[in-house]
Design a protein around this motif. Structure first.
Motif, PDB file in Angstrom:
ATOM      1  N   GLN A  96      -6.879  -1.997   4.844  1.00 54.26           N
ATOM      2  CA  GLN A  96      -7.735  -2.944   5.824  1.00 54.26           C
ATOM      3  C   GLN A  96      -9.028  -3.228   5.171  1.00 54.26           C
ATOM      4  O   GLN A  96      -9.978  -3.264   6.137  1.00 54.26           O
ATOM      5  CB  GLN A  96      -7.773  -2.001   7.005  1.00 54.26           C
ATOM      6  CG  GLN A  96      -6.636  -1.307   7.845  1.00 54.26           C
ATOM      7  CD  GLN A  96      -5.839  -2.556   8.470  1.00 54.26           C
ATOM      8  OE1 GLN A  96      -6.243  -3.617   8.539  1.00 54.26           O
ATOM      9  NE2 GLN A  96      -4.573  -2.363   8.617  1.00 54.26           N
ATOM     10  N   THR A 109       0.810  -1.203   0.133  1.00 55.07           N
ATOM     11  CA  THR A 109       0.224   0.028  -0.014  1.00 55.07           C
ATOM     12  C   THR A 109       0.811   1.534   0.206  1.00 55.07           C
ATOM     13  O   THR A 109       0.613   2.182  -0.635  1.00 55.07           O
ATOM     14  CB  THR A 109      -0.736  -0.009   1.193  1.00 55.07           C
ATOM     15  OG1 THR A 109      -1.665  -1.354   1.296  1.00 55.07           O
ATOM     16  CG2 THR A 109      -1.839   1.131   1.437  1.00 55.07           C
ATOM     17  N   ASN A 117      -7.301   1.437  10.377  1.00 56.64           N
ATOM     18  CA  ASN A 117      -6.624   0.319  11.072  1.00 56.64           C
ATOM     19  C   ASN A 117      -6.638   0.720  12.579  1.00 56.64           C
ATOM     20  O   ASN A 117      -6.543  -0.282  13.243  1.00 56.64           O
ATOM     21  CB  ASN A 117      -5.375   0.445  10.442  1.00 56.64           C
ATOM     22  CG  ASN A 117      -4.398   1.787  10.916  1.00 56.64           C
ATOM     23  OD1 ASN A 117      -4.963   2.903  10.846  1.00 56.64           O
ATOM     24  ND2 ASN A 117      -3.297   1.511  11.276  1.00 56.64           N
ATOM     25  N   SER A 120       0.847   6.387   5.950  1.00 49.74           N
ATOM     26  CA  SER A 120       1.151   6.067   4.534  1.00 49.74           C
ATOM     27  C   SER A 120       0.355   6.706   3.495  1.00 49.74           C
ATOM     28  O   SER A 120       0.699   6.603   2.467  1.00 49.74           O
ATOM     29  CB  SER A 120       0.937   4.532   4.334  1.00 49.74           C
ATOM     30  OG  SER A 120       1.486   3.854   5.098  1.00 49.74           O
ATOM     31  N   ASP A 153      -7.402   4.110   0.204  1.00 49.22           N
ATOM     32  CA  ASP A 153      -6.383   3.363   0.787  1.00 49.22           C
ATOM     33  C   ASP A 153      -7.226   2.211   1.527  1.00 49.22           C
ATOM     34  O   ASP A 153      -8.020   2.318   2.254  1.00 49.22           O
ATOM     35  CB  ASP A 153      -5.749   4.160   1.944  1.00 49.22           C
ATOM     36  CG  ASP A 153      -4.941   3.123   2.812  1.00 49.22           C
ATOM     37  OD1 ASP A 153      -4.946   1.985   2.655  1.00 49.22           O
ATOM     38  OD2 ASP A 153      -4.115   3.918   3.789  1.00 49.22           O
ATOM     39  N   ARG A 201      -1.779  -5.492  19.171  1.00 51.39           N
ATOM     40  CA  ARG A 201      -0.667  -4.376  18.847  1.00 51.39           C
ATOM     41  C   ARG A 201      -1.219  -3.309  20.114  1.00 51.39           C
ATOM     42  O   ARG A 201      -2.192  -2.953  20.431  1.00 51.39           O
ATOM     43  CB  ARG A 201      -1.126  -4.044  17.492  1.00 51.39           C
ATOM     44  CG  ARG A 201      -0.050  -2.793  17.167  1.00 51.39           C
ATOM     45  CD  ARG A 201       0.604  -3.071  15.725  1.00 51.39           C
ATOM     46  NE  ARG A 201       1.226  -4.365  15.689  1.00 51.39           N
ATOM     47  CZ  ARG A 201       2.428  -4.539  15.082  1.00 51.39           C
ATOM     48  NH1 ARG A 201       3.199  -3.382  14.758  1.00 51.39           N
ATOM     49  NH2 ARG A 201       3.131  -5.417  15.041  1.00 51.39           N
TER      50      ARG A 201
HETATM   51  N1  7TS Z   1      -3.010   1.860   5.215  1.00 46.25           N
HETATM   52  C1  7TS Z   1      -3.445   1.541   6.303  1.00 46.25           C
HETATM   53  C2  7TS Z   1      -5.081   1.921   6.408  1.00 46.25           C
HETATM   54  C3  7TS Z   1      -2.900   0.599   7.103  1.00 46.25           C
HETATM   55  O1  7TS Z   1      -3.540   0.016   8.004  1.00 46.25           O
HETATM   56  C4  7TS Z   1      -1.626   0.271   6.838  1.00 46.25           C
HETATM   57  C5  7TS Z   1      -0.730  -0.762   7.441  1.00 46.25           C
HETATM   58  C6  7TS Z   1      -0.843   0.863   5.621  1.00 46.25           C
HETATM   59  C7  7TS Z   1      -1.507   1.880   4.965  1.00 46.25           C
HETATM   60  C8  7TS Z   1       0.449   0.595   4.929  1.00 46.25           C
HETATM   61  O2  7TS Z   1       0.468  -0.759   4.718  1.00 46.25           O
HETATM   62  P1  7TS Z   1       1.925  -1.489   4.403  1.00 46.25           P
HETATM   63  O3  7TS Z   1       1.760  -2.822   4.051  1.00 46.25           O
HETATM   64  O4  7TS Z   1       2.558  -0.644   3.148  1.00 46.25           O
HETATM   65  O5  7TS Z   1       2.842  -1.264   5.350  1.00 46.25           O
HETATM   66  N2  7TS Z   1      -1.002  -0.820   8.848  1.00 46.25           N
HETATM   67  C9  7TS Z   1      -0.634  -1.382   9.738  1.00 46.25           C
HETATM   68  C10 7TS Z   1      -1.023  -1.512  11.270  1.00 46.25           C
HETATM   69  O6  7TS Z   1      -2.186  -1.105  11.565  1.00 46.25           O
HETATM   70  N3  7TS Z   1      -0.333  -2.103  11.970  1.00 46.25           N
HETATM   71  O7  7TS Z   1       0.689  -2.463  11.278  1.00 46.25           O
HETATM   72  C11 7TS Z   1       0.700  -1.951  10.002  1.00 46.25           C
END
Ligand code: 7TS
Length: 419
Positions: free
Chosen positions: A216, A107, A188, A138, A213, A372
């Motif tokens: 989740q 993501t 998240n 992110s 995004d 977590r």
């Molecule tokens: N957007 C959301 C809503 C997320 O929950 C996460 C990761 C990301 C983006 C980023 O995803 P990645 O795979 O590129 O890292 N969320 C979490 C969390 O809630 N605990 O660890 C990672």
């Protein structure tokens, strides 16, 4: 706080056999500190079924070769498997064409790609971008980077005390300078399912493209990008029972075609001279260098597995767990749930009035329970609620009512010890 009526775990999902599903996930059989593992950190990353693990082993055992470049047999086999995975993903989100499905690392990379490529090409000084108050870092920091570079203004849709977006005066967020919206679909940290359709439709009235995004979301809700009419959508394989290091950017073809490459290198070019290059067609224009071939194929295997269980059945099962956990947590002394939206999935976050989340998490770990604790990469949202951190339990298809009971009993002991 609205707690939906508690539904028995069997209602509507008689065929849903959680014990059978658990057997497909070898890691769940482990003991941690001598206790059976209770894995409730699925929002961070989900565990992998044997089918996904086998896919990776099979790839490296019998298929490994670089894609798109070779005329030899293995390269053809590998390319076919890689492109077949893309087709599975296209079908999973109902994209019009596989050329709209770009493999990324996750993501985060997908959002950075859009912020950098679309942002550099089409946003200019004074333009405005709309985000929400519950973005993961992110979907915030990449926009801050481009905002700084281009002197853009970021506007934030606020979050109310229940953890819902305040959308009553959504229209007022838009001016003739609004040029992009990047929106969290499911939070998240809170579990809120946002009314993204309303945001997309309103944005389109103002000719503003929308990125969702869906990190989740893909593991809990069925997604149809054509019905949603979102312009971009980003998600990670590892939260969808697939491997880490692979994710997806979906984008409407017309937009992707208009955007410059994000990275330069092999595979993304058509013709190269010492002075300039022309670029490959979609999706390859955005896939510079050797892709994460094995994990793309394994993401396809994860999607096959999820489809076989059925997202609707998975969602129903998780919602039953969420309702049960919510009702049980509310009985605990000094506990407050953060995120009490009407529409929630997957996640339950809470705080105690006198016990720090890190103490809760460390104590539970000794009981074999993985939750977590922290700000969950949503520091501004924590600030909004006036807290530094929460404890978060997040559910997946393999969690059980018994595991919720173990969590609740663990928390009762936490209260006893720390009071
Ligand atoms: N957007 C959301 C809503 C997320 O929950 C996460 C990761 C990301 C983006 C980023 O995803 P990645 O795979 O590129 O890292 N969320 C979490 C969390 O809630 N605990 O660890 C990672």
């Amino acid at each position: 706080m609205s707690v939906k009526t508690l539904t028995p775990l069997t209602t509507g999902v008689d065929e849903y056999n959680v014990e059978k599903i658990r057997k497909d996930f070898p890691i769940l059989a482990q003991t941690i500190h001598g206790k059976p593992l209770v894995y409730l950190d699925n929002a961070a990353t989900a565990q992998k079924p044997q089918a996904v693990i086998d896919s990776i082993v099979e790839y490296y055992t019998s298929m490994n070769a670089n894609v798109h470049r070779g005329v030899h047999h293995l390269s053809e086999v590998s390319t076919k498997a890689f492109e077949d995975a893309r087709i599975k993903i296209k079908e999973f989100i109902n994209a019009k064409s596989e050329s709209e499905v770009i493999f990324t690392r996750g993501t985060t990379e997908a959002i950075n790609l859009v912020a950098a490529s679309y942002g550099r090409a089409f946003l200019k000084e004074g333009d405005e971008i709309i985000l929400t108050g519950m973005e993961h870092h992110s979907n915030l920091v990449p926009w801050q980077l481009i905002a700084k570079e281009k002197q853009l203004k970021i506007k934030i849709i606020p979050v109310d005390d229940n953890g819902e977006l305040v959308l009553d005066d959504l229209e007022n967020f838009f001016t003739e300078k609004t040029k992009f919206a990047a929106i969290n679909y499911v939070s998240n940290s809170l579990g809120t399912i946002n009314d993204v359709k309303k945001i997309i439709d309103t944005s389109h009235l103002h000719s503003v493209p929308v990125l969702l995004d869906a990190a989740q979301t893909v593991n809990h809700l069925e997604i149809d990008v054509q019905k949603l009419d979102c312009d971009f959508l980003a998600f990670s394989g590892h939260k969808l029972y697939g491997p880490t290091g692979i994710g997806i950017l979906y984008g409407k073809k017309s937009l992707l075609d208009s955007m410059p490459p994000y990275m330069g290198g092999g595979d993304m070019i058509a013709k190269v001279t010492y002075s300039e290059s022309t670029y490959n067609e979609l999706p390859h224009k955005f896939e510079a260098g050797t892709s994460n071939i094995a994990d793309a194929i394994a993401l396809g295997a994860a999607i096959d597995y999820v489809k076989q269980i059925g997202l609707e059945a998975i969602a129903h099962h998780e919602n039953c767990l969420l309702e049960y956990a919510t009702a049980e947590l509310l009985n605990l002394e000094g506990l407050k749930i953060i995120g009490t939206a009407k529409n929630k999935c997957g996640v339950i976050s809470f705080v105690f009035d006198t016990i720090h989340p890190h103490d809760v998490g460390t104590f539970l770990d000794f009981e074999g329970i993985a939750v977590r604790t922290g700000h969950h990469c949503t520091q501004p949202l924590m600030h909004r609620f006036g807290i530094p951190a929460t404890t978060r339990a997040s559910f997946a298809m393999y969690n059980t009512k018994n595991e919720v009971d173990i969590l609740i009993n663990g928390l009762k002991r936490v209260i006893k010890v720390f009071k």
